[in-house]
Scaffold this motif. Structure first.
Motif, short mmCIF file in Angstrom:
data_model
loop_
_atom_site.label_atom_id
_atom_site.label_comp_id
_atom_site.label_asym_id
_atom_site.label_seq_id
_atom_site.Cartn_x
_atom_site.Cartn_y
_atom_site.Cartn_z
N PHE A 19 0.83 -1.21 0.00
CA PHE A 19 0.00 0.00 0.00
C PHE A 19 0.86 1.26 0.00
CE2 PHE A 19 -2.51 3.41 1.74
CZ PHE A 19 -3.77 3.22 1.17
N CYS A 20 1.84 1.31 0.89
CA CYS A 20 2.66 2.52 1.04
C CYS A 20 3.51 2.77 -0.20
CB CYS A 20 3.55 2.40 2.27
SG CYS A 20 2.67 2.47 3.84
N ALA A 21 4.15 1.73 -0.71
CA ALA A 21 5.01 1.91 -1.88
C ALA A 21 4.21 2.38 -3.08
CB ALA A 21 5.73 0.59 -2.21
N THR A 22 3.01 1.85 -3.26
CA THR A 22 2.17 2.27 -4.38
C THR A 22 1.67 3.69 -4.17
OG1 THR A 22 1.46 -0.01 -4.71
CG2 THR A 22 0.13 1.71 -5.73
N VAL A 81 13.44 6.41 -0.05
CA VAL A 81 12.29 7.18 -0.54
C VAL A 81 11.97 8.32 0.42
CG1 VAL A 81 9.82 7.08 -1.07
CG2 VAL A 81 11.32 5.23 -1.81
N PHE A 82 11.97 8.03 1.71
CA PHE A 82 11.65 9.05 2.71
C PHE A 82 12.62 10.22 2.64
CE2 PHE A 82 12.07 10.38 7.30
CZ PHE A 82 10.89 11.10 7.35
N VAL A 83 13.91 9.94 2.59
CA VAL A 83 14.92 11.00 2.53
C VAL A 83 14.80 11.79 1.23
CG1 VAL A 83 17.39 11.46 2.42
CG2 VAL A 83 16.51 9.81 4.08
N ALA A 84 14.58 11.10 0.11
CA ALA A 84 14.48 11.78 -1.18
C ALA A 84 13.28 12.71 -1.23
CB ALA A 84 14.40 10.75 -2.30
N LEU A 85 12.16 12.28 -0.66
CA LEU A 85 10.97 13.13 -0.67
C LEU A 85 11.12 14.32 0.26
CD1 LEU A 85 8.15 10.43 -0.78
CD2 LEU A 85 8.78 12.04 -2.58
N LEU A 86 11.80 14.12 1.40
CA LEU A 86 12.08 15.27 2.26
C LEU A 86 12.96 16.28 1.54
CD1 LEU A 86 12.76 13.68 5.79
CD2 LEU A 86 10.73 14.92 5.03
N ALA A 87 13.95 15.80 0.79
CA ALA A 87 14.82 16.69 0.03
C ALA A 87 14.04 17.43 -1.05
CB ALA A 87 15.97 15.89 -0.60
N GLY A 106 5.36 11.20 4.35
CA GLY A 106 4.79 10.53 5.52
C GLY A 106 4.37 9.10 5.20
N ILE A 107 3.92 8.88 3.97
CA ILE A 107 3.54 7.52 3.56
C ILE A 107 4.78 6.62 3.55
CG2 ILE A 107 2.51 6.13 1.72
CD1 ILE A 107 0.98 8.65 0.83
N ALA A 108 5.89 7.15 3.00
CA ALA A 108 7.14 6.38 2.98
C ALA A 108 7.62 6.09 4.41
CB ALA A 108 8.21 7.15 2.21
N LEU A 109 7.41 7.03 5.32
CA LEU A 109 7.81 6.83 6.71
C LEU A 109 7.06 5.67 7.35
CD1 LEU A 109 9.40 7.70 9.22
CD2 LEU A 109 7.57 9.37 9.70
N VAL A 110 5.77 5.54 7.03
CA VAL A 110 4.99 4.41 7.54
C VAL A 110 5.59 3.09 7.07
CG1 VAL A 110 2.74 3.26 7.47
CG2 VAL A 110 2.85 5.74 7.74
N GLY A 111 5.96 3.02 5.78
CA GLY A 111 6.59 1.81 5.26
C GLY A 111 7.91 1.51 5.95
#
Length: 457
Positions: free
Chosen positions: A278-281, A344-350, A434-439
């Motif tokens: 779910f999170c990755a998608t 993914v989490f770090v890249a999206l924060l950047a 935040g979605i990536a963080l859940v994963g």
């Protein structure tokens, strides 16, 4: 078959034969594994091709925004139905019949969408097109987990995102080539959508002589066929089984979840597979929606320019998908989840920080890093869900897990444009992180290490 129910000695023989098969043999397995994964290319083609030609469909039919969104998302809605019921039918009817039927249905419907006369018919056809697409991964992963030996089956399963990336690159490349020809836009979108039938037909032809898995035949009490297939593939007549068929009690699909709860390792691994799917998608479909917007911010404003950059990004994804099995051997499934979602989490924060600060030149690099992590994070979700499943529930387990992919994809494609418009680019990117963080948290705190998992009989 006899009328008697399965006796205790027969159940023991069944379990012994299944464990013997799934933990020992690898004959012909690599070619069969790649054939199973080939259908992922078909789904990738359809998923991304529609995104590239939506602008031409809008030119032709001038639909309302809601209808246009449904045309893009309808396949994902149909795939929810296909994943749930297709997985169950894979256990009930067999792996082979489902594999052949899903490709045949897809070929017909892929061609049909090229001849629709209205946006309404396009939505209807694409909904039904999603049903075989949603069903097929459950069947494919069942084959992989039952034909390949311990360790190897997980590495083959983790290659599915490489095939997905190749399918994405193929769809982008074909659209770019058709654009270069100056083809009429209506003809272009019809040809692009219909071309998905070509690889599906090739896969159907290659699958025509594929045997049923002996594991499924054993679980059905069809011992004579199971012994024949095992003898043909592995030169093993499965002497522990009698030379006659028996009647085996069929488990209820509703018992699937209750059975999982009895084993903490299998339960936690399956739970992670659902969350991660779910999170990755969700993080990819939402971020992917506004990639063209980000490209425009850095000066790329043409359809052809967008296609070429996307082709390069999916090239990065293909490298990530190809490396995923090797990384699995080094850090295990849990390490893959942590590394993938963490990236993914770090890249999206950047990317969010760059949008807040107006550093648009950072965005393409953040997108490339995000996609590398994305394809790594999702590489083992289906593998984990199916490798820990019991044979009698394996199709159901695969379909149930894949359903979470589509439960995330449908609302992401359909609703995220509205969210994106309402809160803006930077806030939307932060929301997706935040979605990536859940994963990531699920990989750290829920997933047990199951690389090399010993399957049960």
């Amino acid at each position: 078959m006899t009328s008697a129910e399965t006796s205790v000695p027969q159940r023991d023989n069944i379990g012994e034969a299944v464990r013997h098969l799934v933990n020992n043999y690898s004959t012909k397995s690599s070619s069969i594994g790649w054939l199973m994964l080939a259908s992922i290319l078909v789904e990738a083609w359809d998923l991304y091709a529609i995104g590239f030609v939506l602008v031409f469909i809008r030119e032709h039919y001038n639909p309302a925004p809601l209808a246009l969104g449904l045309a893009a998302a309808a396949t994902q809605g149909g795939a929810i139905v296909g994943a749930l019921f297709g997985g169950w039918l894979t256990d009930k009817l067999g792996r082979r019949i489902m594999f052949l039927s899903t490709m045949a249905i897809f070929i017909v419907l892929a061609l049909a969408q090229s001849f629709v006369t209205s946006i309404g018919w396009l939505i209807v056809v694409r909904f039904f097109l999603g049903i075989p697409l949603g069903s097929d991964p459950a069947t494919g992963f069942s084959y992989i987990m039952e034909f390949l030996p311990k360790g190897q089956r997980e590495l083959m399963g983790n290659r599915w995102q490489f095939v997905f990336a190749v399918g994405s690159m193929a769809s982008v490349g074909v659209v770019a080539l058709l654009l270069l020809t100056g083809m009429d836009h209506e003809l272009l979108w019809r040809i692009t959508l219909g071309l998905g039938a070509a690889p599906a037909l090739l896969i159907l032809v290659m699958r025509r002589n594929l045997p049923e898995t002996p594991v499924w035949l054993i679980r059905q009490g069809r011992f004579r066929e199971a012994k024949q297939v095992s003898l043909s593939m592995y030169n093993d007549p499965l002497e522990m089984l009698p030379d006659r068929d028996i009647q085996v009690a069929k488990p209820s699909p509703t018992a699937f979840l209750a059975d999982l709860r009895r084993d903490p390792v299998r339960w936690r691994a399956s739970l992670y597979g659902w969350i991660a799917n779910f999170c990755a998608t969700a993080d990819f479909q939402t971020f992917g929606f506004y990639l063209p917007v980000l490209f425009a911010m850095v000066g790329v404003s043409t359809l052809l320019g967008n296609d070429l950059i996307l082709f390069c990004l999916y090239g990065v994804a293909a490298v990530s998908g190809w490396m995923a099995p090797w990384i699995t051997t080094k850090v295990g499934h849990r390490g893959v989840g942590i590394l993938g979602f963490g990236t993914v989490f770090v890249a999206l924060l950047a990317a969010a920080a760059a949008l807040y600060a107006g550093w648009t030149s950072v965005l393409p690099f953040a997108a490339a890093v995000m996609i590398w992590g994305e394809y790594l994070s999702v590489s083992n979700c289906m593998t984990i869900s199916t490798v820990v499943a019991k044979p009698e529930y394996r199709g159901t387990a695969g379909g149930f897990s894949y359903m979470f992919v589509k439960l995330a994809a449908f609302p992401s494609i359909f609703l995220f444009p509205t969210i994106f418009t309402a809160i803006g680019q930077a806030n939307a990117t932060l929301l997706v992180s935040g979605i990536a963080l859940v994963g990531l948290l699920a990989a750290i705190f829920i997933l047990p290490e199951v690389y090399g998992f010993d399957q049960e009989g």
